[in-house]
Enzyme design. Structure first.
Site, PDB file in Angstrom:
ATOM      1  N   ARG A  81      -0.641  30.949   8.631  1.00  0.00           N
ATOM      2  CA  ARG A  81       1.024  31.426   7.635  1.00  0.00           C
ATOM      3  C   ARG A  81       1.548  31.661   8.733  1.00  0.00           C
ATOM      4  O   ARG A  81       1.442  32.424  10.202  1.00  0.00           O
ATOM      5  CB  ARG A  81       0.544  32.026   7.104  1.00  0.00           C
ATOM      6  CG  ARG A  81      -0.673  31.552   5.939  1.00  0.00           C
ATOM      7  CD  ARG A  81      -1.458  31.930   5.320  1.00  0.00           C
ATOM      8  NE  ARG A  81      -2.089  32.302   3.566  1.00  0.00           N
ATOM      9  CZ  ARG A  81      -3.407  31.487   3.473  1.00  0.00           C
ATOM     10  NH1 ARG A  81      -3.980  31.731   5.112  1.00  0.00           N
ATOM     11  NH2 ARG A  81      -4.163  31.356   2.763  1.00  0.00           N
ATOM     12  N   HIS A 106      -0.656  26.065   7.559  1.00  0.00           N
ATOM     13  CA  HIS A 106      -0.426  25.126   7.905  1.00  0.00           C
ATOM     14  C   HIS A 106       0.665  23.661   8.453  1.00  0.00           C
ATOM     15  O   HIS A 106       0.314  22.703   8.056  1.00  0.00           O
ATOM     16  CB  HIS A 106      -1.818  24.118   7.080  1.00  0.00           C
ATOM     17  CG  HIS A 106      -2.937  25.355   7.323  1.00  0.00           C
ATOM     18  ND1 HIS A 106      -3.275  25.595   8.383  1.00  0.00           N
ATOM     19  CD2 HIS A 106      -3.539  25.290   6.548  1.00  0.00           C
ATOM     20  CE1 HIS A 106      -3.763  26.451   7.898  1.00  0.00           C
ATOM     21  NE2 HIS A 106      -4.932  25.808   6.747  1.00  0.00           N
ATOM     22  N   HIS A 179      -9.667  22.273  10.489  1.00  0.00           N
ATOM     23  CA  HIS A 179     -10.706  22.606   9.660  1.00  0.00           C
ATOM     24  C   HIS A 179     -11.565  22.017   8.481  1.00  0.00           C
ATOM     25  O   HIS A 179     -11.095  21.860   7.560  1.00  0.00           O
ATOM     26  CB  HIS A 179      -8.753  22.682   8.571  1.00  0.00           C
ATOM     27  CG  HIS A 179      -8.664  23.892   7.533  1.00  0.00           C
ATOM     28  ND1 HIS A 179      -9.506  23.806   6.786  1.00  0.00           N
ATOM     29  CD2 HIS A 179      -7.746  24.669   7.058  1.00  0.00           C
ATOM     30  CE1 HIS A 179      -9.295  24.631   6.169  1.00  0.00           C
ATOM     31  NE2 HIS A 179      -7.583  24.920   6.222  1.00  0.00           N
ATOM     32  N   ASP A 252     -11.432  35.636   4.215  1.00  0.00           N
ATOM     33  CA  ASP A 252     -10.523  34.243   4.581  1.00  0.00           C
ATOM     34  C   ASP A 252      -9.469  35.701   5.599  1.00  0.00           C
ATOM     35  O   ASP A 252      -8.618  35.657   6.103  1.00  0.00           O
ATOM     36  CB  ASP A 252      -9.633  34.059   3.512  1.00  0.00           C
ATOM     37  CG  ASP A 252      -8.577  32.476   3.828  1.00  0.00           C
ATOM     38  OD1 ASP A 252      -8.700  32.375   5.055  1.00  0.00           O
ATOM     39  OD2 ASP A 252      -7.947  32.661   3.001  1.00  0.00           O
ATOM     40  N   GLU A 317     -12.116  28.139  11.728  1.00  0.00           N
ATOM     41  CA  GLU A 317     -10.732  27.274  12.592  1.00  0.00           C
ATOM     42  C   GLU A 317     -10.637  28.115  14.048  1.00  0.00           C
ATOM     43  O   GLU A 317      -9.707  29.737  13.425  1.00  0.00           O
ATOM     44  CB  GLU A 317      -9.485  27.673  11.363  1.00  0.00           C
ATOM     45  CG  GLU A 317     -10.171  26.731  10.368  1.00  0.00           C
ATOM     46  CD  GLU A 317      -9.085  27.404   9.089  1.00  0.00           C
ATOM     47  OE1 GLU A 317      -8.113  27.291   9.359  1.00  0.00           O
ATOM     48  OE2 GLU A 317      -9.641  28.365   8.043  1.00  0.00           O
TER      49      GLU A 317
END
Length: 365
Positions: A81, A106, A179, A252, A317
């Site tokens: 982001r 992304h 991803h 996350d 990631e």
């Protein structure tokens, strides 16, 4: 070892997508499509020797075009982001697409994951395929004409390496990642909450709220559910009363991986499937890794008709930190004109009792 190629269906524009299969002499194999340079299949033996597909994905090119979960995709120019979809570089402001509330996620709706990449080379001896993409100046709102390539390699010891190379004719942001969603028990086996995971990170970058923009702090994991250094099941604390987990519906977050040195690859995470015994070791030369537990998977129809639900896969990631272009203390994701962008991340697979269990997980020393 061998590399083969077959058709994978037509895109909405009527162009033919392809699927590359890389197989080693032990019988393990991976499949990669030139649509999004996406990792479609990773077939690895479980503790009984049965080949098991450990990544979530789709059966056709059309499904990859329509999908919104970035399954297996290469993300670019910038993963994760960027706050308010806006940044400044060399005194100039650049506006990006706001596709995640007011933020950019992304790189926006026209990401590299929806583009047909060009085959740049197949190496039968090296068991690899290289795919390339030209991203013109102004693409996605970013400055500079960027040429990028991604090489997938499968080794004889079941290591999947993803190597990125690139260059730009003007200063730009370059922060690519893969991803893939992993389920080490098999892509159709449901929740990953029983998976054992260890992340070699003493710190993480907390987020302000559900928009997932970092606060700018680098905080210790000590005494929090974010401390995964010694290893534990994903589900052990995922629903703990801890604001960082509550606002994101689970893990996350970007972890500040230990022992970062530019250009030097080291192991940053390990995982194991409880049913299959399949293990995975993640190594990278990048400073951070987003650990995401599929909190927003919401019924995507995947391979062989299996439906993916919340927490049916996890992502690791590797990356420069989220919003790092706007946070001076996070390190710079800027690729200077004429300089080479080079980074490699690998996923090494084994079974319980193999090399993964002797990896030294650093203490808080």
């Amino acid at each position: 070892m061998s590399v083969s190629k077959r058709d994978f269906g037509l895109t909405a524009a009527g162009r033919e997508a392809h699927l590359y299969r890389l197989e080693n002499d032990r019988g393990a194999y991976i499949e990669v499509t030139d649509l999004g340079a996406s990792l479609v299949t990773v077939m690895m033996p479980d503790r009984e020797g049965k080949l098991t597909d450990v990544v979530l994905g789709y059966d056709t090119a059309q499904a990859y075009e329509k999908g919104d979960a970035y399954l297996g995709a290469v993300i670019g120019r910038s993963a994760n982001r960027i706050e308010k979809a806006c940044t400044r570089l060399n005194g100039r402001t650049y506006h990006l697409a706001a596709n995640d509330g007011e933020n950019n996620l992304h790189s926006g709706p026209d990401g590299y994951e929806r583009r047909l990449w060009t085959e740049e080379g197949v190496d039968q001896r090296g068991n690899s395929v290289t795919l390339g993409l030209h991203s013109p100046d102004g693409d996605q709102g970013y400055p500079g004409s960027l040429d990028i390539s991604v090489r997938y390699t499968l080794s004889e010891d079941n290591e999947v390496s993803i190597s990125y190379r690139g260059s730009s004719d003007a200063d730009t942001i370059a922060n690519l990642t893969n991803h893939s969603y992993f389920n080490l028990d098999g892509q159709d086996q449901g929740s990953v909450c029983g998976h054992w995971v260890s992340i070699h990170a003493r710190a993480f970058t907390p987020v302000r709220d559900g928009g997932a923009i970092p606060t700018g702090e680098i905080c210790s994991v000590e005494g929090t559910p974010m401390d995964l250094r010694k290893g534990q099941c994903i589900g052990e604390e995922i629903d703990a009363e801890y604001i960082q987990l509550e606002v994101m519906g689970g893990y996350d977050h970007n972890f500040v991986c230990e022992d970062y040195e530019e250009g030097v690859k080291r192991v940053v995470a390990c995982a194991r499937g409880p049913k299959s015994g399949i293990t995975m070791e993640v190594a990278t030369d990048l400073p951070g890794m987003q650990f995401y537990t599929g909190n927003f998977l919401n019924g995507q129809v995947g391979k062989r008709g299996h439906v993916y639900h919340r927490r049916d896969g996890f992502c690791m990631e590797t990356q420069y930190f989220p919003n790092s272009i706007n946070e001076e203390d996070f390190g710079s994701p800027v690729l200077e004109a004429g300089h080479a962008y080079r980074t490699t991340t690998s996923y090494r697979f084994g079974v319980k009792g193999g090399s993964i269990e002797v990896v030294d997980v650093k203490d808080s020393g």
